[in-house]
Design a protein around this motif. Structure first.
Motif, PDB file in Angstrom:
ATOM      1  N   MET A 234      47.341  48.714  60.923  1.00 44.82           N
ATOM      2  CA  MET A 234      45.964  48.327  60.630  1.00 44.82           C
ATOM      3  C   MET A 234      45.302  49.289  59.641  1.00 44.82           C
ATOM      4  O   MET A 234      44.339  48.917  58.962  1.00 44.82           O
ATOM      5  CB  MET A 234      45.154  48.276  61.920  1.00 44.82           C
ATOM      6  N   ASN A 235      45.805  50.504  59.546  1.00 53.04           N
ATOM      7  CA  ASN A 235      45.258  51.450  58.574  1.00 53.04           C
ATOM      8  C   ASN A 235      45.552  51.022  57.137  1.00 53.04           C
ATOM      9  O   ASN A 235      44.932  51.515  56.192  1.00 53.04           O
ATOM     10  CB  ASN A 235      45.792  52.854  58.833  1.00 53.04           C
ATOM     11  N   ILE A 236      46.497  50.101  56.952  1.00 49.49           N
ATOM     12  CA  ILE A 236      46.771  49.523  55.641  1.00 49.49           C
ATOM     13  C   ILE A 236      46.152  48.130  55.519  1.00 49.49           C
ATOM     14  O   ILE A 236      45.583  47.776  54.491  1.00 49.49           O
ATOM     15  CB  ILE A 236      48.295  49.451  55.374  1.00 49.49           C
ATOM     16  N   ILE A 237      46.241  47.351  56.575  1.00 44.02           N
ATOM     17  CA  ILE A 237      45.763  45.963  56.535  1.00 44.02           C
ATOM     18  C   ILE A 237      44.258  45.908  56.268  1.00 44.02           C
ATOM     19  O   ILE A 237      43.797  45.146  55.397  1.00 44.02           O
ATOM     20  CB  ILE A 237      46.107  45.241  57.852  1.00 44.02           C
ATOM     21  N   ILE A 238      43.475  46.687  57.013  1.00 44.23           N
ATOM     22  CA  ILE A 238      42.014  46.631  56.852  1.00 44.23           C
ATOM     23  C   ILE A 238      41.589  47.050  55.446  1.00 44.23           C
ATOM     24  O   ILE A 238      40.801  46.331  54.804  1.00 44.23           O
ATOM     25  CB  ILE A 238      41.320  47.486  57.926  1.00 44.23           C
ATOM     26  N   PRO A 239      42.091  48.167  54.878  1.00 51.32           N
ATOM     27  CA  PRO A 239      41.717  48.489  53.492  1.00 51.32           C
ATOM     28  C   PRO A 239      42.172  47.439  52.488  1.00 51.32           C
ATOM     29  O   PRO A 239      41.464  47.173  51.513  1.00 51.32           O
ATOM     30  CB  PRO A 239      42.422  49.835  53.259  1.00 51.32           C
ATOM     31  N   TYR A 240      43.324  46.818  52.720  1.00 50.17           N
ATOM     32  CA  TYR A 240      43.782  45.770  51.808  1.00 50.17           C
ATOM     33  C   TYR A 240      42.828  44.576  51.846  1.00 50.17           C
ATOM     34  O   TYR A 240      42.522  43.978  50.811  1.00 50.17           O
ATOM     35  CB  TYR A 240      45.203  45.340  52.175  1.00 50.17           C
ATOM     36  N   VAL A 241      42.375  44.221  53.040  1.00 49.65           N
ATOM     37  CA  VAL A 241      41.415  43.111  53.155  1.00 49.65           C
ATOM     38  C   VAL A 241      40.115  43.461  52.436  1.00 49.65           C
ATOM     39  O   VAL A 241      39.530  42.628  51.721  1.00 49.65           O
ATOM     40  CB  VAL A 241      41.152  42.779  54.634  1.00 49.65           C
ATOM     41  N   ILE A 242      39.651  44.687  52.610  1.00 58.30           N
ATOM     42  CA  ILE A 242      38.435  45.133  51.918  1.00 58.30           C
ATOM     43  C   ILE A 242      38.644  45.116  50.403  1.00 58.30           C
ATOM     44  O   ILE A 242      37.762  44.698  49.646  1.00 58.30           O
ATOM     45  CB  ILE A 242      38.030  46.537  52.401  1.00 58.30           C
ATOM     46  N   TRP A 243      39.822  45.523  49.963  1.00 58.83           N
ATOM     47  CA  TRP A 243      40.156  45.553  48.538  1.00 58.83           C
ATOM     48  C   TRP A 243      40.171  44.134  47.948  1.00 58.83           C
ATOM     49  O   TRP A 243      39.641  43.899  46.863  1.00 58.83           O
ATOM     50  CB  TRP A 243      41.486  46.238  48.341  1.00 58.83           C
ATOM     51  N   ILE A 244      40.737  43.183  48.681  1.00 58.62           N
ATOM     52  CA  ILE A 244      40.749  41.789  48.235  1.00 58.62           C
ATOM     53  C   ILE A 244      39.317  41.266  48.122  1.00 58.62           C
ATOM     54  O   ILE A 244      38.965  40.582  47.148  1.00 58.62           O
ATOM     55  CB  ILE A 244      41.571  40.916  49.205  1.00 58.62           C
ATOM     56  N   THR A 245      38.499  41.583  49.113  1.00 58.24           N
ATOM     57  CA  THR A 245      37.105  41.146  49.092  1.00 58.24           C
ATOM     58  C   THR A 245      36.368  41.737  47.900  1.00 58.24           C
ATOM     59  O   THR A 245      35.594  41.050  47.219  1.00 58.24           O
ATOM     60  CB  THR A 245      36.400  41.558  50.391  1.00 58.24           C
ATOM     61  N   LEU A 246      36.613  43.011  47.623  1.00 57.71           N
ATOM     62  CA  LEU A 246      35.975  43.666  46.480  1.00 57.71           C
ATOM     63  C   LEU A 246      36.424  43.031  45.164  1.00 57.71           C
ATOM     64  O   LEU A 246      35.601  42.796  44.263  1.00 57.71           O
ATOM     65  CB  LEU A 246      36.309  45.159  46.485  1.00 57.71           C
ATOM     66  N   LEU A 247      37.712  42.724  45.047  1.00 60.48           N
ATOM     67  CA  LEU A 247      38.210  42.083  43.829  1.00 60.48           C
ATOM     68  C   LEU A 247      37.555  40.719  43.620  1.00 60.48           C
ATOM     69  O   LEU A 247      37.155  40.367  42.500  1.00 60.48           O
ATOM     70  CB  LEU A 247      39.737  41.924  43.906  1.00 60.48           C
ATOM     71  N   ALA A 248      37.461  39.941  44.694  1.00 63.41           N
ATOM     72  CA  ALA A 248      36.816  38.630  44.593  1.00 63.41           C
ATOM     73  C   ALA A 248      35.362  38.781  44.175  1.00 63.41           C
ATOM     74  O   ALA A 248      34.854  38.001  43.348  1.00 63.41           O
ATOM     75  CB  ALA A 248      36.919  37.892  45.925  1.00 63.41           C
ATOM     76  N   PHE A 249      34.691  39.778  44.731  1.00 63.72           N
ATOM     77  CA  PHE A 249      33.291  40.029  44.385  1.00 63.72           C
ATOM     78  C   PHE A 249      33.156  40.413  42.914  1.00 63.72           C
ATOM     79  O   PHE A 249      32.241  39.949  42.217  1.00 63.72           O
ATOM     80  CB  PHE A 249      32.741  41.135  45.288  1.00 63.72           C
ATOM     81  N   LEU A 250      34.068  41.234  42.406  1.00 59.98           N
ATOM     82  CA  LEU A 250      34.027  41.648  41.004  1.00 59.98           C
ATOM     83  C   LEU A 250      34.313  40.469  40.076  1.00 59.98           C
ATOM     84  O   LEU A 250      33.703  40.354  39.001  1.00 59.98           O
ATOM     85  CB  LEU A 250      35.036  42.779  40.761  1.00 59.98           C
ATOM     86  N   PHE A 251      35.229  39.598  40.489  1.00 62.78           N
ATOM     87  CA  PHE A 251      35.493  38.389  39.708  1.00 62.78           C
ATOM     88  C   PHE A 251      34.230  37.541  39.607  1.00 62.78           C
ATOM     89  O   PHE A 251      33.904  37.009  38.545  1.00 62.78           O
ATOM     90  CB  PHE A 251      36.622  37.581  40.354  1.00 62.78           C
ATOM     91  N   ASP A 252      33.539  37.404  40.718  1.00 64.07           N
ATOM     92  CA  ASP A 252      32.323  36.594  40.740  1.00 64.07           C
ATOM     93  C   ASP A 252      31.258  37.206  39.827  1.00 64.07           C
ATOM     94  O   ASP A 252      30.581  36.486  39.081  1.00 64.07           O
ATOM     95  CB  ASP A 252      31.801  36.490  42.177  1.00 64.07           C
TER      96      ASP A 252
END
Length: 272
Positions: A234-252
């Motif tokens: 989970m120490n990798i999964i949670i940051p990866y999910v946050i990273w995906i969310t940030l990328l989507a936000f930056l795309f928007d």
């Protein structure tokens, strides 16, 4: 004073916008601290330091097997697939949406088909894509196209139909051909609306991409999440999910900036 007539000021608006994120962050910290106090080896809610160490390793330590920095190689692979899929969807949707919206014969021919095709669950088609196209890049990009193009088409068809009839009639009165009306009236008005459609398609596109990468891939953000899941990392999964969310936000944000700079008249009309 009625509640519906109360509006926050600029400072209040910023505070209200940040507040849910702060509360969620505080709730996570409290829950993580409580679980680690009860069990120092708990993996379900890792501490910030545990996630920071894991992400530093993923981002700045070369993988022994591939020699790559996994976070950046995964990000590059996923973004490439996402951009390819959305670009193809945008091109197909723009051409079909304008054509169908303008030509009555095409409208009668294709609107029922597009409407029916948009109801097909894209993830249900994924096994078929793997059988036909294999487990390579084509099937992943195609899934994004299948999942996003029909809705973008339907949206653009509706937007074309909303163009005031007076504009079309005046153009015809002045001798404009169908091709000229499309290029000078319809296309300029549909370009900013295409960006809106792309923005709305970002969430579904990420969903289809992550799903495809989770099932059959050798790299990508979705692949990495489901790979480390078996180790309860989970120490990798949670940051990866946050990273995906940030990328989507930056795309928007990027799409919104492109729209505002390329079509300032459209942004001004929406604000009125």
């Amino acid at each position: 004073m009625r509640l519906i007539n109360l509006h926050p000021g600029k400072r209040g608006s910023k505070i209200l916008a940040i507040l849910p994120f702060v509360l969620l962050f505080a709730a996570y910290l409290a829950a993580s601290a409580a679980r680690h106090e009860a069990n120092p080896d708990d993996k379900l809610l890792p501490t910030l330091s545990q996630m920071a160490i894991a992400m530093r390793r993923m981002a700045f330590t070369q993988d022994m097997a591939t020699g790559q920095f996994l976070l950046w190689s995964d990000t590059a692979a996923s973004i490439t697939r996402l951009i390819e899929g959305l670009s193809i969807s945008a091109l197909i949707s723009f051409v079909v949406g304008i054509s169908v919206g303008m030509v009555p014969y095409l409208k009668k021919l294709l609107v029922p088909f597009v409407a029916a095709f948009s109801m097909v669950p894209p993830l249900a088609v994924l096994p078929i894509l793997f059988i036909i196209a294999g487990i390579g890049e084509i099937s992943k990009v195609t899934l994004i196209v299948i999942g996003t193009a029909p809705f973008m088409m339907r949206d653009l068809i509706l937007r074309v139909e909303e163009i005031p009839a007076a504009q079309i009639i005046k153009a015809q009165t002045l001798g404009g051909s169908s091709w000229q009306i499309a290029l000078r009236i319809v296309v300029p008005q549909m370009l900013p609306r295409l960006i809106d459609a792309l923005r709305l398609s970002l969430g579904p596109a990420w969903l289809y991409l992550i799903s495809a990468e989770a099932i059959a891939a050798q790299d990508g953000l979705g692949y990495r999440i489901f790979l480390v899941r078996r180790y309860f990392a989970m120490n990798i999964i949670i940051p990866y999910v946050i990273w995906i969310t940030l990328l989507a936000f930056l795309f928007d944000i990027a799409l919104r900036l492109i729209q505002s700079y390329a079509f300032p008249w459209f942004a001004g009309a929406k604000s009125q």
